[in-house]
Design an enzyme around this catalytic site. Structure first.
Site, PDB file in Angstrom:
ATOM      1  CE  LYS A  59      -4.529  -1.466   0.818  1.00 35.71           C
ATOM      2  NZ  LYS A  59      -4.411  -2.790   1.444  1.00 35.71           N
ATOM      3  CB  SER A  84      -9.455  -2.182   7.806  1.00 30.41           C
ATOM      4  OG  SER A  84      -8.823  -2.705   6.664  1.00 30.41           O
ATOM      5  CD  GLU A 210     -13.678 -12.158  -4.025  1.00 27.17           C
ATOM      6  OE1 GLU A 210     -13.630 -10.947  -3.759  1.00 27.17           O
ATOM      7  OE2 GLU A 210     -14.548 -12.637  -4.767  1.00 27.17           O
ATOM      8  N   GLY A 214     -16.180 -13.694   1.537  1.00 25.04           N
ATOM      9  CA  GLY A 214     -16.566 -12.460   0.849  1.00 25.04           C
ATOM     10  C   GLY A 214     -16.207 -12.517  -0.624  1.00 25.04           C
ATOM     11  CG  ASP A 216     -16.916  -8.311  -2.816  1.00 31.44           C
ATOM     12  OD1 ASP A 216     -16.253  -8.948  -1.970  1.00 31.44           O
ATOM     13  OD2 ASP A 216     -16.502  -7.280  -3.372  1.00 31.44           O
ATOM     14  CB  SER A 310      -0.584  -8.261  -0.525  1.00 34.94           C
ATOM     15  OG  SER A 310      -1.354  -9.016   0.384  1.00 34.94           O
TER      16      SER A 310
HETATM   17  C1  PLP Z   1      -5.229  -3.817   1.224  1.00 35.98           C
HETATM   18  C2  PLP Z   1      -4.625  -5.140   1.189  1.00 35.98           C
HETATM   19  C3  PLP Z   1      -5.025  -6.108   0.257  1.00 35.98           C
HETATM   20  C4  PLP Z   1      -6.160  -5.863  -0.710  1.00 35.98           C
HETATM   21  O1  PLP Z   1      -5.824  -4.828  -1.595  1.00 35.98           O
HETATM   22  P1  PLP Z   1      -6.955  -4.095  -2.452  1.00 35.98           P
HETATM   23  O2  PLP Z   1      -6.203  -3.086  -3.246  1.00 35.98           O
HETATM   24  O3  PLP Z   1      -7.923  -3.483  -1.506  1.00 35.98           O
HETATM   25  O4  PLP Z   1      -7.608  -5.147  -3.282  1.00 35.98           O
HETATM   26  C5  PLP Z   1      -4.363  -7.311   0.236  1.00 35.98           C
HETATM   27  N1  PLP Z   1      -3.368  -7.578   1.105  1.00 35.98           N
HETATM   28  C6  PLP Z   1      -2.950  -6.684   2.021  1.00 35.98           C
HETATM   29  C7  PLP Z   1      -1.847  -7.067   2.924  1.00 35.98           C
HETATM   30  C8  PLP Z   1      -3.567  -5.436   2.084  1.00 35.98           C
HETATM   31  O5  PLP Z   1      -3.140  -4.562   2.995  1.00 35.98           O
END
Ligand code: PLP
Length: 324
Positions: A59, A84, A210, A214, A216, A310
């Site tokens: 992010k 969050s 996902e 959820g 969606d 991620s």
């Molecule tokens: C936010 C996040 C996601 C999902 O990312 P999106 O861009 O909302 O789809 C996945 N893994 C981690 C660790 C995140 O912080």
């Protein structure tokens, strides 16, 4: 309502520009491999380890890209967001690096580590109840009152293009891929990754993953319109979103091949795998892509597969409880 011209503006060239903006500030994270993972799956897996990114998740890429485009007037007033967790930390760190104020609207039940880290970067934290209050509404009201610019966690072109730089680096490093597995919440990472993969590795199957609780995103891709659900009950706290963003869906619909789901138990198994075999701490949401490959949810045998890991932000007590 967003029109088609807005949507058509999101191009790979903007991911390339984002890469130039974050260069030297964001980490170029390592791509790790595991012979055990390859043996278990019969594939060649390339893990892009964003758990080692600044602030502990991809992010930071989107947040820093968005904030570095602010005008002087926007910088003076500062940035506002709701999140969050990981986007909150990413905005807080980016704002402090760029010398601007940040206010973050966080759910009352956000992981303690993420709240503490956000405050630690110098941001103001405003708490709300995610089950009864609407964070978009609170965000709009506060942005108006304070003159701050709202940068949402996924539904924003600069956020999407910043997130796309991780997969850009991955393909630059390992070459062409047959498939790419990307963790999916609101779709910032998946949309950005899809822009990068479609341009740099044409023919690569792009798959979002996902939580089962959820789905969606899966419903949205199949029905051709954004589907809204209740807040999903899952250990993947970074993917507890109720619907894809509009900008995100526009890219996902045209560039993503499939969206699959994994269970919380499969996420825990992937966390254990990363800890035991690869010596890394990965948060539940960060395991979505890997869990799909390791559990055979997506057929990967004989393929070269990129997997975005991620993020790694999970308190030690929670991590220990989950992997025990
Ligand atoms: C936010 C996040 C996601 C999902 O990312 P999106 O861009 O909302 O789809 C996945 N893994 C981690 C660790 C995140 O912080």
């Amino acid at each position: 309502m967003l029109n088609m011209i807005d949507m058509a503006q999101l191009q790979f060239s903007e991911v390339v520009q984002a890469a130039a903006r974050i260069k030297g500030v964001a980490h170029r994270t390592p791509v790790l491999t595991s012979r055990t993972a390859d043996r278990l799956t019969g594939a060649q897996l390339f893990f892009k380890c964003e758990n080692f990114q600044r602030s502990g998740a991809f992010k930071f890429r989107g947040a820093y890209n968005a904030l570095s485009k602010f005008t002087d007037a926007q910088r003076r007033a500062g940035v506002l967001t709701y999140s969050s967790g990981n986007h909150a930390q990413a905005i807080a760190l980016s704002a402090s690096l760029l010398g601007m104020a940040a206010a973050i609207i966080m759910p009352h039940d956000a992981p303690a580590l993420k709240v503490a880290a956000t405050k630690g970067y110098g941001a103001e934290v405003i708490v709300y109840d995610r089950y009864t209050e609407n964070r978009e509404e609170i965000g709009r009201r506060l942005a108006q009152q304070r003159g701050m610019t709202l940068i949402p966690p996924y539904d924003h072109p600069d956020v999407i293009c910043g997130q796309g730089t991780a997969v850009m680096e991955l393909i630059d490093e390992v070459g062409q891929l047959d498939a790419l597995l990307v963790c999916l919440g609101g779709g910032g990472l998946l949309a950005g990754s899809a822009l990068a993969a479609a341009a740099l590795s044409p023919g690569c199957r792009i798959i979002g993953v996902e939580p089962e609780a959820g789905n969606d995103g899966q419903q949205s891709l199949r029905s051709g319109a954004v589907v809204h659900i209740a807040v999903p009950d899952t250990i993947a706290d970074g993917a507890m979103v109720t619907h894809l963003g509009a900008h995100n869906f526009a890219v996902i619909e045209r560039a993503v091949d499939d969206i699959v789901t994994v269970s919380d138990a499969q996420l825990v198994a992937a966390m254990q795998f990363f800890a035991e075999r690869m010596k890394m701490m990965v948060e539940p949401t960060g395991c979505l892509g890997a869990a799909a490959a390791l559990n055979g949810v997506v057929p990967v045998e004989g393929k070269r597969v990129g997997i975005v890991v991620s993020g790694g932000n999970v308190d030690l007590a929670r991590f220990a409880r989950l992997v025990a």
